[in-house]
Every structure is written in structure tokens, then in C-alpha cells.
Design a protein around this motif. Structure first.
Motif, PDB file in Angstrom:
ATOM      1  N   PRO A 122      21.456  15.339  34.312  1.00 48.72           N
ATOM      2  CA  PRO A 122      21.627  15.820  32.806  1.00 48.72           C
ATOM      3  C   PRO A 122      20.569  16.656  32.306  1.00 48.72           C
ATOM      4  N   LEU A 123      19.347  16.541  32.750  1.00 50.40           N
ATOM      5  CA  LEU A 123      18.337  17.410  32.543  1.00 50.40           C
ATOM      6  C   LEU A 123      18.280  18.560  33.452  1.00 50.40           C
ATOM      7  N   VAL A 124      18.525  18.601  34.581  1.00 51.33           N
ATOM      8  CA  VAL A 124      18.713  19.698  35.512  1.00 51.33           C
ATOM      9  C   VAL A 124      20.049  20.618  34.950  1.00 51.33           C
ATOM     10  N   ARG A 125      20.930  20.026  34.701  1.00 51.93           N
ATOM     11  CA  ARG A 125      22.162  20.687  34.195  1.00 51.93           C
ATOM     12  C   ARG A 125      21.902  21.487  33.127  1.00 51.93           C
ATOM     13  N   TRP A 126      21.042  20.818  31.827  1.00 54.87           N
ATOM     14  CA  TRP A 126      20.731  21.450  30.934  1.00 54.87           C
ATOM     15  C   TRP A 126      19.827  22.607  31.025  1.00 54.87           C
ATOM     16  N   ARG A 127      18.916  22.753  31.984  1.00 54.49           N
ATOM     17  CA  ARG A 127      18.065  23.650  32.462  1.00 54.49           C
ATOM     18  C   ARG A 127      18.814  25.085  32.919  1.00 54.49           C
ATOM     19  N   HIS A 128      19.859  24.637  33.609  1.00 55.13           N
ATOM     20  CA  HIS A 128      20.630  25.848  34.210  1.00 55.13           C
ATOM     21  C   HIS A 128      21.680  26.267  33.077  1.00 55.13           C
ATOM     22  N   VAL A 129      22.183  25.536  32.175  1.00 59.17           N
ATOM     23  CA  VAL A 129      23.312  25.978  30.992  1.00 59.17           C
ATOM     24  C   VAL A 129      22.355  26.982  30.275  1.00 59.17           C
ATOM     25  N   ASN A 130      20.993  26.255  29.908  1.00 60.36           N
ATOM     26  CA  ASN A 130      20.148  27.038  29.087  1.00 60.36           C
ATOM     27  C   ASN A 130      19.619  28.416  29.640  1.00 60.36           C
ATOM     28  N   LEU A 131      19.539  28.466  30.981  1.00 66.41           N
ATOM     29  CA  LEU A 131      19.010  29.677  31.461  1.00 66.41           C
ATOM     30  C   LEU A 131      20.344  30.809  31.416  1.00 66.41           C
TER      31      LEU A 131
END
Length: 120
Positions: free
Chosen positions: A60-69
């Protein structure tokens, strides 16, 4: 990559490489570029927020980084495009870090409409 960029320049394209896609205007100014002229098209091939050691792209943390990017990119690129400008984002259909729906929603929040989607 250097040869490809040189070829694109030789064919009249303006290429920004190695910049912060979430802060395009600031990044282009740092390269001493004068971007009063806006772009017709922006292409981002296979965006990725980077690897987080010890985590998979599905975390979830890594996915958030990608979506936020992607969300930040779409708002950033809006200021760099002509009114009818086009954004092209390429991705792997099997990617786990951001779904196509998340990319489309991010683009829509920034005021873009999806015109087409296709496999290549």
C-alpha cells in the motif's frame, strides 16, 4: 537513451529528460530552459516512482507513491501544454503499482479527458 534523445533533437523535437515530472516548470527552469512556448504533446514512457527497498509494488505505501506520482504529474503537465495539448502515458498492462483506472482518474482530476487507449 542519449542517442535516442539526440535523434529526437535532430528531428526537431524538444526533449526534457531527467527532470522532476511532478514539478515540470521548476525543473525546466533549473535546466535554463525558457518555456514560454507551450508543448503540443507530452509523452511519458513507463512512469515509476522508484523502488522502495524491502517492499513490492503491491505494498500500500509503494502503491500510494506511484498513484501520487501520476496525480502530481497530471497537474504539473497541465501548465506546460497548449489548450488542446495531448498527454500520452505508456505502461505495462500487467503493472501492479498503479492501475489504468487510477491513471485515468488522476488525469480527469487535472482536467484531462481520455481520448483513446490501446495496446502496443
Amino acid at each position: 537513451v542519449t542517442q535516442l534523445i539526440a535523434t529526437m533533437h535532430n528531428n526537431g523535437a524538444e526533449v526534457l529528460h531527467g527532470i522532476d515530472a511532478t514539478r515540470l516548470i521548476e525543473s525546466s527552469k533549473a535546466q535554463n530552459k525558457d518555456w514560454l512556448q507551450k508543448f503540443d504533446t507530452c509523452i511519458w514512457n513507463f512512469p515509476h516512482a522508484g523502488v522502495v527497498s524491502g517492499f513490492f509494488d503491491t505494498d500500500p505505501l509503494v502503491r500510494w507513491r506511484h498513484v501520487n506520482l501520476m496525480n502530481l504529474f497530471f497537474f504539473s503537465v497541465r501548465a506546460m501544454l497548449k489548450d488542446e495539448g495531448l498527454v500520452i502515458v505508456t505502461s505495462n498492462a500487467l503493472t501492479k503499482h498503479v492501475t489504468e483506472d487510477e491513471v485515468i482518474k488522476g488525469a480527469e482530476r487535472a482536467g484531462f479527458d481520455m481520448i483513446d487507449q490501446f495496446a502496443f
